[in-house]
Design an enzyme around this catalytic site. Structure first.
Site, PDB file in Angstrom:
ATOM      1  N   GLY A   7      -0.206   1.318  16.905  1.00  0.00           N
ATOM      2  CA  GLY A   7      -0.187   0.641  15.598  1.00  0.00           C
ATOM      3  C   GLY A   7      -0.442   1.638  14.482  1.00  0.00           C
ATOM      4  O   GLY A   7      -1.579   1.845  14.066  1.00  0.00           O
ATOM      5  N   ASN A  25       0.852  -1.202   0.000  1.00  0.00           N
ATOM      6  CA  ASN A  25       0.000   0.000   0.000  1.00  0.00           C
ATOM      7  C   ASN A  25       0.881   1.243   0.000  1.00  0.00           C
ATOM      8  O   ASN A  25       2.102   1.143  -0.065  1.00  0.00           O
ATOM      9  CB  ASN A  25      -0.949  -0.045   1.198  1.00  0.00           C
ATOM     10  CG  ASN A  25      -0.177  -0.101   2.497  1.00  0.00           C
ATOM     11  OD1 ASN A  25       0.522   0.838   2.865  1.00  0.00           O
ATOM     12  ND2 ASN A  25      -0.256  -1.235   3.182  1.00  0.00           N
ATOM     13  N   LYS A  55     -13.807  -0.048  15.162  1.00  0.00           N
ATOM     14  CA  LYS A  55     -12.499  -0.694  15.407  1.00  0.00           C
ATOM     15  C   LYS A  55     -12.097  -0.552  16.876  1.00  0.00           C
ATOM     16  O   LYS A  55     -11.530  -1.460  17.478  1.00  0.00           O
ATOM     17  CB  LYS A  55     -11.425  -0.075  14.500  1.00  0.00           C
ATOM     18  CG  LYS A  55     -11.528  -0.586  13.063  1.00  0.00           C
ATOM     19  CD  LYS A  55     -10.612   0.129  12.076  1.00  0.00           C
ATOM     20  CE  LYS A  55     -10.939  -0.330  10.664  1.00  0.00           C
ATOM     21  NZ  LYS A  55     -10.338   0.458   9.599  1.00  0.00           N
ATOM     22  N   ALA A  75       1.226   1.351  11.553  1.00  0.00           N
ATOM     23  CA  ALA A  75       1.565   0.696  10.275  1.00  0.00           C
ATOM     24  C   ALA A  75       0.310   0.418   9.466  1.00  0.00           C
ATOM     25  O   ALA A  75      -0.766   0.204  10.020  1.00  0.00           O
ATOM     26  CB  ALA A  75       2.288  -0.618  10.555  1.00  0.00           C
TER      27      ALA A  75
HETATM   28  O1  PMT Z   1       2.912   6.149   6.530  1.00  0.00           O
HETATM   29  P1  PMT Z   1       2.311   7.451   6.007  1.00  0.00           P
HETATM   30  O2  PMT Z   1       2.535   7.611   4.518  1.00  0.00           O
HETATM   31  O3  PMT Z   1       2.769   8.644   6.803  1.00  0.00           O
HETATM   32  O4  PMT Z   1       0.727   7.354   6.182  1.00  0.00           O
HETATM   33  C1  PMT Z   1       0.174   7.313   7.466  1.00  0.00           C
HETATM   34  C2  PMT Z   1      -0.993   6.315   7.555  1.00  0.00           C
HETATM   35  C3  PMT Z   1      -2.153   6.820   6.722  1.00  0.00           C
HETATM   36  C4  PMT Z   1      -0.545   4.928   7.055  1.00  0.00           C
HETATM   37  C5  PMT Z   1      -1.386   6.208   9.076  1.00  0.00           C
HETATM   38  O5  PMT Z   1      -1.764   7.458   9.553  1.00  0.00           O
HETATM   39  C6  PMT Z   1      -2.485   5.182   9.300  1.00  0.00           C
HETATM   40  O6  PMT Z   1      -3.664   5.440   9.147  1.00  0.00           O
HETATM   41  N1  PMT Z   1      -2.076   3.922   9.655  1.00  0.00           N
HETATM   42  C7  PMT Z   1      -3.021   2.775   9.772  1.00  0.00           C
HETATM   43  C8  PMT Z   1      -3.337   2.255   8.410  1.00  0.00           C
HETATM   44  C9  PMT Z   1      -4.259   1.048   8.455  1.00  0.00           C
HETATM   45  O7  PMT Z   1      -3.837  -0.026   8.151  1.00  0.00           O
HETATM   46  O8  PMT Z   1      -5.481   1.290   8.910  1.00  0.00           O
HETATM   47  P2  PMT Z   1      -6.644   0.177   9.019  1.00  0.00           P
HETATM   48  O9  PMT Z   1      -7.858   0.967   9.300  1.00  0.00           O
HETATM   49  O10 PMT Z   1      -6.623  -0.750   7.846  1.00  0.00           O
HETATM   50  O11 PMT Z   1      -6.201  -0.667  10.283  1.00  0.00           O
HETATM   51  C10 PMT Z   1      -6.671  -0.408  11.603  1.00  0.00           C
HETATM   52  C11 PMT Z   1      -5.591  -0.653  12.611  1.00  0.00           C
HETATM   53  O12 PMT Z   1      -5.329  -2.062  12.691  1.00  0.00           O
HETATM   54  C12 PMT Z   1      -4.274   0.022  12.349  1.00  0.00           C
HETATM   55  O13 PMT Z   1      -3.757   0.484  13.590  1.00  0.00           O
HETATM   56  C13 PMT Z   1      -3.392  -1.092  11.788  1.00  0.00           C
HETATM   57  O14 PMT Z   1      -2.020  -0.891  12.098  1.00  0.00           O
HETATM   58  C14 PMT Z   1      -3.957  -2.303  12.521  1.00  0.00           C
HETATM   59  N2  PMT Z   1      -3.850  -3.578  11.796  1.00  0.00           N
HETATM   60  C15 PMT Z   1      -4.516  -3.784  10.633  1.00  0.00           C
HETATM   61  C16 PMT Z   1      -4.457  -5.019  10.021  1.00  0.00           C
HETATM   62  C17 PMT Z   1      -3.686  -6.043  10.609  1.00  0.00           C
HETATM   63  N3  PMT Z   1      -3.587  -7.234  10.034  1.00  0.00           N
HETATM   64  N4  PMT Z   1      -3.022  -5.808  11.745  1.00  0.00           N
HETATM   65  C18 PMT Z   1      -3.107  -4.612  12.347  1.00  0.00           C
HETATM   66  O15 PMT Z   1      -2.476  -4.402  13.402  1.00  0.00           O
END
Ligand code: PMT
Length: 401
Positions: free
Chosen positions: A274, A211, A338, A276
């Site tokens: 988290g 991504n 979430k 990432a």
């Molecule tokens: O890195 P940059 O270019 O500066 O951009 C920043 C960002 C947009 C990546 C950052 O601000 C951000 O939003 N990070 C989380 C991205 C994400 O994966 O969001 P999500 O809504 O899909 O996931 C929700 C949470 O679950 C996140 O904290 C993620 O780290 C965590 N997760 C998701 C899937 C997984 N298998 N394991 C996880 O821990």
């Protein structure tokens, strides 16, 4: 920038010792008063006379030096220093410090100082990656030592890898940043694990699913947490940024590797963030051969990845757990879902796929939610935003502890 600062520069026995002459020159240029300690092995690489000429002071090489005992023995040197910098630090030095050995001037000094300690390791990349070295580094971080991580590149032994001492400019800048800017120590002594960047899920030996995450948001959080006094472990997927020197750094590629790295480092963690962008799914199989172009359509079968954030929050005694939510619609609805479903203490939600903020950009905005509250952090530089989020996390963490 370093005037009035008394820097004790310790040089140990590695080829990078020659770079410490430049480091000494940079410290002096910034106005610091510098005294030098050399191990016996260091003197085989560079003559003490060179450091004496540049520092303007005799170099200290022996623990039992009758002259020095009358003037400035190891206790006096330890009391004199505002900061102890060990550059380069060999694997042996790290091991000595981690195990509290005190069989020469430097190891004795390390035990005797109460000032901040900075260590810039330098060694062969295989030695650096060895579990024993990594365990020593981890131990030293728990003792509050500031690690200036080695850099990647060609090594003196002719091999490529991580292990080269950080450049003198980087080390000097780190001291200037830390010693001249004062940040409120709102996370003093707390252990924080942060994930950042994108995971990369291989499809075949040449292709992968990933991504747009650059790591900027997560790295900014790691800096802000470190400046607030925390011991930071940053676990990073693919990133566009230089390897940080201000924290313990773990590099991974896939979601499964990130999961394993988080759980290797989560013990004693007070706060987990988290940030990432972890791939929710990975290809079921990654073949050894490149997928060949054949039919007009190709179907990929994907397998759900472990949810790192949810697994951390589900620990028996979880750290204060902060998630991120990257959304393209219904930001509050999905973020709150979430927060509840993953049993988080807090979630920072951001819009992605818009003209401003989100992935890759230098600015971002966050809507932060917790069970009975919400705070909006408006669009600003990610470095500034990270400081605001860290302040909010500290506030909520303290409210619960
Ligand atoms: O890195 P940059 O270019 O500066 O951009 C920043 C960002 C947009 C990546 C950052 O601000 C951000 O939003 N990070 C989380 C991205 C994400 O994966 O969001 P999500 O809504 O899909 O996931 C929700 C949470 O679950 C996140 O904290 C993620 O780290 C965590 N997760 C998701 C899937 C997984 N298998 N394991 C996880 O821990």
């Amino acid at each position: 920038m370093l005037s009035q600062r008394r820097i004790l520069l310790a040089v140990t026995g590695g080829i990078a010792a020659y770079k410490s002459l430049e480091l000494l020159r940079l410290f002096k240029k910034q106005g610091a008063d510098v005294r030098v300690v050399m191990t016996k092995a260091a003197t085989a690489f560079v003559q003490p006379l060179s450091f004496q000429a540049l520092s303007g002071h005799a170099v200290h090489c022996h623990l039992l030096d009758t002259e020095a005992e009358h003037a400035m023995g190891h206790i006096e040197l330890a009391r004199w220093a505002d900061v102890l910098v060990i550059a380069p630090a060999t694997a042996n030095t790290l091991a000595n410090f981690a195990h509290g050995l005190a069989d020469d001037l430097l190891s004795t000094l390390y035990l005797a100082v109460t000032c901040p300690v900075y260590i810039a390791p330098a060694m062969n990349h295989v030695m650096w990656k060895h579990p024993a070295t990594q365990a020593n580094v981890k131990t030293l971080r728990t003792y509050g030592v500031n690690l200036i991580s080695p850099e990647s590149g060609e090594q003196a032994c002719g091999e490529m890898g991580i292990g080269r001492m950080a450049e003198p400019e980087t080390i000097c800048q780190q001291l200037i940043d830390d010693l001249t800017v004062t940040h409120p120590q709102i996370l003093s002594g707390l252990n924080i694990v942060i994930t950042a960047g994108a995971t990369r899920e291989p499809l075949d030996p040449v292709r992968y699913l990933t991504n747009r995450s650059s790591g900027k948001m997560g790295y900014a959080l790691a800096i802000a947490a470190q400046q607030a006094g925390a011991n930071v472990i940053l676990i990073s997927g693919v990133k566009q940024l230089p390897t940080p020197t201000y924290c313990y750094f773990v590099s991974v590629e896939t979601a499964q590797q990130m999961h394993a790295a988080v759980f290797e480092n989560i013990k004693d963690c007070d706060i987990f963030i988290g940030a990432a962008a972890v791939a929710d799914y990975r290809p079921v199989a990654c073949g050894e051969e490149k997928i060949k172009k054949q039919a007009d359509q190709l179907t990929l079968t994907l397998q759900k990845n472990p949810d790192i954030l949810a697994d951390v929050a589900a620990l028996k005694t979880p750290p204060f757990t902060v998630g991120f939510a990257a959304e393209t619609s219904d930001l509050e609805h999905y973020a709150r879902d979430k927060l509840t479903r993953k049993k988080l203490n807090m979630i920072a939600a951001n819009w992605v796929g818009r003209a401003e903020g989100g992935f890759e950009r230098d600015e971002n905005a966050l809507d932060v939610f917790w069970q009975d509250g919400k705070k909006t952090l408006p669009m600003t530089e990610k470095s500034e935003l990270a400081q605001q989020l860290i302040a909010l996390i500290a506030e909520r963490f303290n409210a619960l502890n």
